[in-house]
Design a protein around this motif. Structure first.
Motif, PDB file in Angstrom:
ATOM      1  N   ALA A 134       0.839  -1.203   0.000  1.00  0.00           N
ATOM      2  CA  ALA A 134       0.000   0.000   0.000  1.00  0.00           C
ATOM      3  C   ALA A 134       0.874   1.253   0.000  1.00  0.00           C
ATOM      4  N   LYS A 135       0.330   2.333  -0.544  1.00  0.00           N
ATOM      5  CA  LYS A 135       1.060   3.601  -0.625  1.00  0.00           C
ATOM      6  C   LYS A 135       0.135   4.752  -0.255  1.00  0.00           C
ATOM      7  N   ARG A 136       0.753   5.863   0.100  1.00  0.00           N
ATOM      8  CA  ARG A 136      -0.018   7.076   0.367  1.00  0.00           C
ATOM      9  C   ARG A 136      -0.522   7.652  -0.952  1.00  0.00           C
ATOM     10  N   PHE A 144      -4.891   9.409   1.903  1.00  0.00           N
ATOM     11  CA  PHE A 144      -5.253   8.084   2.405  1.00  0.00           C
ATOM     12  C   PHE A 144      -4.048   7.159   2.228  1.00  0.00           C
ATOM     13  N   PHE A 145      -4.101   6.013   2.878  1.00  0.00           N
ATOM     14  CA  PHE A 145      -3.059   4.994   2.751  1.00  0.00           C
ATOM     15  C   PHE A 145      -3.721   3.699   2.316  1.00  0.00           C
ATOM     16  N   GLY A 167      -1.884   3.263  -3.944  1.00  0.00           N
ATOM     17  CA  GLY A 167      -2.595   4.527  -3.831  1.00  0.00           C
ATOM     18  C   GLY A 167      -1.907   5.710  -4.468  1.00  0.00           C
ATOM     19  N   ASN A 168      -0.600   5.619  -4.741  1.00  0.00           N
ATOM     20  CA  ASN A 168       0.123   6.761  -5.301  1.00  0.00           C
ATOM     21  C   ASN A 168       0.210   6.736  -6.821  1.00  0.00           C
ATOM     22  N   VAL A 169      -0.450   5.795  -7.475  1.00  0.00           N
ATOM     23  CA  VAL A 169      -0.407   5.688  -8.932  1.00  0.00           C
ATOM     24  C   VAL A 169      -1.395   6.668  -9.553  1.00  0.00           C
TER      25      VAL A 169
END
Length: 289
Positions: A134-136, A144-145, A167-169
């Protein structure tokens, strides 16, 4: 859809899919799987039915509903702990079953993404389950994370394609692969606005249509395209149902594989809904306009 109807649909798919899957496993050197107490069709049926049952947690659904009210339908039930251990074994069949439930491209498609938060932002430093995956990320609602779920649907609200990214894509990154089988017109929000992406999709036979940013010059647009842009909110209603009815977003995951399986089960549960918020458009008139 009743449990019996759901099981029949799943079992018909499994009977056709199982021989090919087992042959591919043997070809890769894996040992033959022994039959378990619960067959894969039963496991998949229970997982999908959970997302149709309005229970908040799978443990409550299994211990309070399945083991109490569905013993006649599943006479060889296992304990909750054993069932959780069996979830990973049906990941591949469920992914294949989801693809079999995709609708057909009608020439009018909508695309959008939504965040799947896996933990509270204040607990990111202590989170372990998705620490490496998972990513920010940031949406219009804030940081969100977790992950992003990307969806493409037609005007009848049938799923056409989906994919999961960290999430950062950027929302535009997975679009060419996500919609490679689609043709016609694709409607999205301003997050998909990109000249290179529009050109790439046009070469694939897909016309990307989005709203313009406030600092961009206006340009002429067909009335039908303008009307369909206003109807893009239909995909947001699908996302709302996935999150609030199918429970695809929560912070109680304890396994990445089980997270994916439950996400796929939620998408399948939506595909089996008797009533979907379709637009009921005269698509021939719209495409000709």
């Amino acid at each position: 859809m009743s449990v019996l109807e759901l099981f029949c649909a799943v079992d018909d798919f499994w009977l056709a899919f199982a021989p090919h899957w087992k042959a591919s496993q043997l070809a890769t050197g894996k040992q033959r799987l022994r039959p378990g107490q619960l067959c894969p069709s039963e496991i998949i049926t229970i997982l999908i039915h959970f997302h149709q049952s309005h229970y908040r947690t799978f443990k409550a659904y299994y211990t309070e509903h399945v083991q109490v009210h569905l013993r006649s339908e599943f006479p060889r039930l296992v304990s909750y702990q054993r069932f959780v251990a069996l979830i990973a074994s049906v990941q591949v069949p469920m992914l294949a079953y989801l693809q079999s439930q995709y609708g057909s491209c009608t020439g009018i498609s909508f695309i959008d993404s939504t965040s799947l938060e896996v933990c509270d932002p204040k607990r990111i430093s202590s989170h372990r389950v998705f620490a490496t995956d998972a990513k920010r990320g940031k949406t219009s609602m804030g940081w969100f994370f977790g992950f992003k779920l990307h969806l493409a649907v037609n005007e009848q609200d049938d799923l056409l394609a989906c994919c999961l990214t960290p999430g950062n894509v950027d929302d535009r990154s997975p679009v060419p692969i996500l919609v490679k089988e689609l043709r016609g017109k694709l409607f999205g929000d301003r997050g998909y606005l990109s000249a290179p992406l529009t050109q790439l999709l046009f070469e694939q036979g897909l016309h990307l249509i989005t709203r313009l940013r406030k600092n961009m010059k206006n340009h002429l647009m067909h009335l039908s395209d303008k009307l369909l842009l206003r109807k893009r909110v239909i995909i947001e209603s699908i996302i709302d149902q996935l999150k609030n009815i199918s429970q695809i977003e929560h912070s109680r995951h304890r396994s990445p594989i089980n997270f994916v399986v439950h996400l796929v089960a939620g998408l399948i549960a939506y595909s089996h809904q008797d009533k979907k918020p379709g637009l009921h458009l005269d698509q021939l008139a719209l495409l000709a306009a």
